[in-house]
Design a protein around this motif. Sequence first.
Motif, PDB file in Angstrom:
ATOM      1  N   PRO A 111       0.712  -1.268   0.042  1.00  0.00           N
ATOM      2  CA  PRO A 111       0.230   0.095  -0.080  1.00  0.00           C
ATOM      3  C   PRO A 111       0.836   1.241  -0.043  1.00  0.00           C
ATOM      4  O   PRO A 111       1.868   1.325   0.561  1.00  0.00           O
ATOM      5  N   MET A 112       0.448   2.291  -0.742  1.00  0.00           N
ATOM      6  CA  MET A 112       0.835   3.624  -0.710  1.00  0.00           C
ATOM      7  C   MET A 112       0.922   4.261   0.851  1.00  0.00           C
ATOM      8  O   MET A 112      -0.164   4.228   1.504  1.00  0.00           O
ATOM      9  N   THR A 113       1.658   5.192   1.013  1.00  0.00           N
ATOM     10  CA  THR A 113       1.816   5.941   2.373  1.00  0.00           C
ATOM     11  C   THR A 113       1.564   7.199   2.180  1.00  0.00           C
ATOM     12  O   THR A 113       2.424   7.797   1.252  1.00  0.00           O
ATOM     13  N   THR A 114       0.746   7.901   2.566  1.00  0.00           N
ATOM     14  CA  THR A 114       0.901   9.414   2.368  1.00  0.00           C
ATOM     15  C   THR A 114       1.102  10.088   3.852  1.00  0.00           C
ATOM     16  O   THR A 114       0.423   9.792   4.762  1.00  0.00           O
ATOM     17  N   ARG A 115       2.020  11.068   3.872  1.00  0.00           N
ATOM     18  CA  ARG A 115       2.477  11.585   5.056  1.00  0.00           C
ATOM     19  C   ARG A 115       2.367  13.305   4.822  1.00  0.00           C
ATOM     20  O   ARG A 115       2.761  13.747   4.088  1.00  0.00           O
ATOM     21  N   LEU A 116       1.470  13.761   5.665  1.00  0.00           N
ATOM     22  CA  LEU A 116       1.327  15.329   5.595  1.00  0.00           C
ATOM     23  C   LEU A 116       2.001  16.063   6.878  1.00  0.00           C
ATOM     24  O   LEU A 116       1.707  15.724   8.023  1.00  0.00           O
ATOM     25  N   ALA A 117       3.006  17.036   6.738  1.00  0.00           N
ATOM     26  CA  ALA A 117       3.459  17.790   7.674  1.00  0.00           C
ATOM     27  C   ALA A 117       2.718  19.380   7.655  1.00  0.00           C
ATOM     28  O   ALA A 117       2.479  19.730   6.411  1.00  0.00           O
ATOM     29  N   LEU A 118       2.051  19.466   8.932  1.00  0.00           N
ATOM     30  CA  LEU A 118       1.414  20.664   8.868  1.00  0.00           C
ATOM     31  C   LEU A 118       1.350  21.294  10.354  1.00  0.00           C
ATOM     32  O   LEU A 118       2.103  20.746  11.185  1.00  0.00           O
ATOM     33  N   SER A 119       1.036  22.464  10.418  1.00  0.00           N
ATOM     34  CA  SER A 119       1.102  23.390  11.649  1.00  0.00           C
ATOM     35  C   SER A 119       0.227  22.490  12.793  1.00  0.00           C
ATOM     36  O   SER A 119      -1.034  22.102  12.552  1.00  0.00           O
ATOM     37  N   ARG A 120       0.865  22.373  14.050  1.00  0.00           N
ATOM     38  CA  ARG A 120      -0.074  21.730  15.002  1.00  0.00           C
ATOM     39  C   ARG A 120      -1.151  22.578  15.518  1.00  0.00           C
ATOM     40  O   ARG A 120      -2.175  22.036  15.729  1.00  0.00           O
ATOM     41  N   VAL A 121      -1.030  24.187  15.344  1.00  0.00           N
ATOM     42  CA  VAL A 121      -2.051  24.832  15.762  1.00  0.00           C
ATOM     43  C   VAL A 121      -3.230  24.830  14.802  1.00  0.00           C
ATOM     44  O   VAL A 121      -4.159  24.856  15.200  1.00  0.00           O
ATOM     45  N   LEU A 148     -11.108  12.797   6.746  1.00  0.00           N
ATOM     46  CA  LEU A 148      -9.596  13.418   6.433  1.00  0.00           C
ATOM     47  C   LEU A 148      -9.575  13.604   4.968  1.00  0.00           C
ATOM     48  O   LEU A 148      -9.305  12.378   4.514  1.00  0.00           O
ATOM     49  N   ASP A 149      -9.440  14.457   4.207  1.00  0.00           N
ATOM     50  CA  ASP A 149      -9.474  14.667   2.731  1.00  0.00           C
ATOM     51  C   ASP A 149      -8.439  15.286   2.573  1.00  0.00           C
ATOM     52  O   ASP A 149      -8.123  16.585   2.552  1.00  0.00           O
ATOM     53  N   VAL A 150      -7.115  14.408   2.371  1.00  0.00           N
ATOM     54  CA  VAL A 150      -5.826  14.877   2.070  1.00  0.00           C
ATOM     55  C   VAL A 150      -5.683  15.168   0.638  1.00  0.00           C
ATOM     56  O   VAL A 150      -5.640  14.343  -0.225  1.00  0.00           O
ATOM     57  N   THR A 151      -5.203  16.376   0.353  1.00  0.00           N
ATOM     58  CA  THR A 151      -4.755  16.781  -1.062  1.00  0.00           C
ATOM     59  C   THR A 151      -3.385  17.238  -0.931  1.00  0.00           C
ATOM     60  O   THR A 151      -2.657  17.470  -0.210  1.00  0.00           O
ATOM     61  N   THR A 152      -3.131  17.736  -2.390  1.00  0.00           N
ATOM     62  CA  THR A 152      -1.631  18.146  -2.375  1.00  0.00           C
ATOM     63  C   THR A 152      -1.374  19.401  -1.469  1.00  0.00           C
ATOM     64  O   THR A 152       0.130  19.625  -1.247  1.00  0.00           O
ATOM     65  N   ASP A 153      -2.264  20.163  -0.982  1.00  0.00           N
ATOM     66  CA  ASP A 153      -1.574  21.238  -0.173  1.00  0.00           C
ATOM     67  C   ASP A 153      -2.245  21.509   0.983  1.00  0.00           C
ATOM     68  O   ASP A 153      -2.345  22.420   1.759  1.00  0.00           O
ATOM     69  N   GLY A 154      -2.594  20.123   1.677  1.00  0.00           N
ATOM     70  CA  GLY A 154      -3.313  20.025   2.931  1.00  0.00           C
ATOM     71  C   GLY A 154      -4.552  18.959   3.155  1.00  0.00           C
ATOM     72  O   GLY A 154      -4.455  18.360   2.444  1.00  0.00           O
ATOM     73  N   PRO A 177       0.711  10.263  -2.265  1.00  0.00           N
ATOM     74  CA  PRO A 177      -0.852  10.603  -2.996  1.00  0.00           C
ATOM     75  C   PRO A 177      -1.604  11.184  -2.072  1.00  0.00           C
ATOM     76  O   PRO A 177      -1.536  10.983  -1.136  1.00  0.00           O
ATOM     77  N   ALA A 178      -2.669  11.972  -2.883  1.00  0.00           N
ATOM     78  CA  ALA A 178      -3.849  12.441  -2.174  1.00  0.00           C
ATOM     79  C   ALA A 178      -4.560  11.124  -1.757  1.00  0.00           C
ATOM     80  O   ALA A 178      -4.786  10.056  -2.461  1.00  0.00           O
ATOM     81  N   VAL A 179      -5.163  11.248  -0.560  1.00  0.00           N
ATOM     82  CA  VAL A 179      -6.098  10.129  -0.134  1.00  0.00           C
ATOM     83  C   VAL A 179      -7.370  10.551   0.690  1.00  0.00           C
ATOM     84  O   VAL A 179      -7.284  11.703   1.206  1.00  0.00           O
ATOM     85  N   ARG A 180      -8.098   9.804   1.022  1.00  0.00           N
ATOM     86  CA  ARG A 180      -9.261  10.269   1.959  1.00  0.00           C
ATOM     87  C   ARG A 180      -9.593   9.051   2.920  1.00  0.00           C
ATOM     88  O   ARG A 180      -9.372   7.895   2.224  1.00  0.00           O
ATOM     89  N   ALA A 181      -9.440   9.404   4.186  1.00  0.00           N
ATOM     90  CA  ALA A 181      -9.531   8.548   5.358  1.00  0.00           C
ATOM     91  C   ALA A 181     -10.840   8.770   6.372  1.00  0.00           C
ATOM     92  O   ALA A 181     -10.867  10.129   6.383  1.00  0.00           O
ATOM     93  N   LEU A 182     -11.683   8.092   6.645  1.00  0.00           N
ATOM     94  CA  LEU A 182     -12.666   8.324   7.574  1.00  0.00           C
ATOM     95  C   LEU A 182     -12.108   7.900   9.162  1.00  0.00           C
ATOM     96  O   LEU A 182     -12.055   6.591   9.362  1.00  0.00           O
ATOM     97  N   ALA A 183     -11.962   8.667   9.681  1.00  0.00           N
ATOM     98  CA  ALA A 183     -11.178   8.774  11.123  1.00  0.00           C
ATOM     99  C   ALA A 183     -12.300   8.346  12.163  1.00  0.00           C
ATOM    100  O   ALA A 183     -13.079   9.179  12.360  1.00  0.00           O
TER     101      ALA A 183
END
Length: 358
Positions: A111-121, A148-154, A177-183
């Motif tokens: 499976p592909m792995t998607t990792r998004l770095a973003l502001s904690r706040v 969680l709808d992850v796209t190229t910019d957030g 890759p962009a991914v969508r996950a129901l948390a």
Amino acid sequence: MHSIGELARASGLTVSALRFYDSAGVLAPALVDPVTGYRWYTGDQVTPARLVAGLRRVGMPVAEIAVALRSEPAVVHRLLDAHLRRLEDGLADARRELSRIRTLIDPEEQPMTTRLALSRVDLAAAVDAVRFAVGTDPDLPVLTGVLLDVTTDGVRLVATDRHRMAVARAGGTLDGPAVRALAPVGFVDAARALLDAGAGITPEAFLTVSAGRVTVSVAGRTVDADVLPYDFPDYRRLLHAAAGDGPAHRLTVDVAALRAALTSADAPVVRRRHDGSPLDVTVLGPDGRGGVRLLGADELTGERDAVQIGVNGGYLLQALDAAGRGQLVLELDGPIAPLAVRRPDDTDAFSILMPIRL
């Protein structure tokens, strides 16, 4: 004058397409021979025909092509931007679906792995903006989590219980890759606590989706969970509808003042039955000064196009609390349209409350 065949060659449209756009009221000929029915066009119609051909090639709906032909450039640019977003959303959906299909074909595929770095706040603020709208009905498990709808910019967070919907976004840098996950909501609450625990330690958080699991990491600590195995409703239909001609009224309100009015002992309410039970409905309407006022039963007009809307007052209070302090914009578009609650300086975070029939 140009014959229909000449315009077809000059524009890139076929003769049959020109006939279709004539019948659809998009591009009518300047002259139709009353005897033969043959269509003739002026030289000034060559450029509009080329515009129609280009918009047709990128799949723009006929109704929007018609608007583009009769609008100012600024309006056309907004139409193009909205259509491009639809195309990008469709491509992201196709990629996600193809990835799912590949897994069905070959379950052993890595499976592909998607990792998004973003502001904690920013991520914490996005969770706070949508958490109140998560569903609790055990018969609708698809609504008991946060998308969680992850796209190229957030990432865009979405929650709904059918009666209201909340959307918020946090920008970030994507690896994968962009991914969508129901948390699951329990995971969301644990992640929110972890984000607070990272205060004063690190400004960053990391969101990872891989192999059916979702993880939030802050300063080396993590929480994770299996994603819920359901297809979340297509929330973007409401987003696209909101990007149309705009609401009838955009009313600026002070959160504290509206909250005080809603919780006052003499706040007007309208008694209705909803889902088989009695319900005190809060009815909102414009006050004539750019703000909003609460309406009593004797002030209802009963007209379908009246700019007044009934909502669950408790839900509205929760939406106000989730949006924060200061000023908000309420968008009213009549008694059968949803009520939108937005921050004036943030178009990526808003709530939508479904109307209650008055």
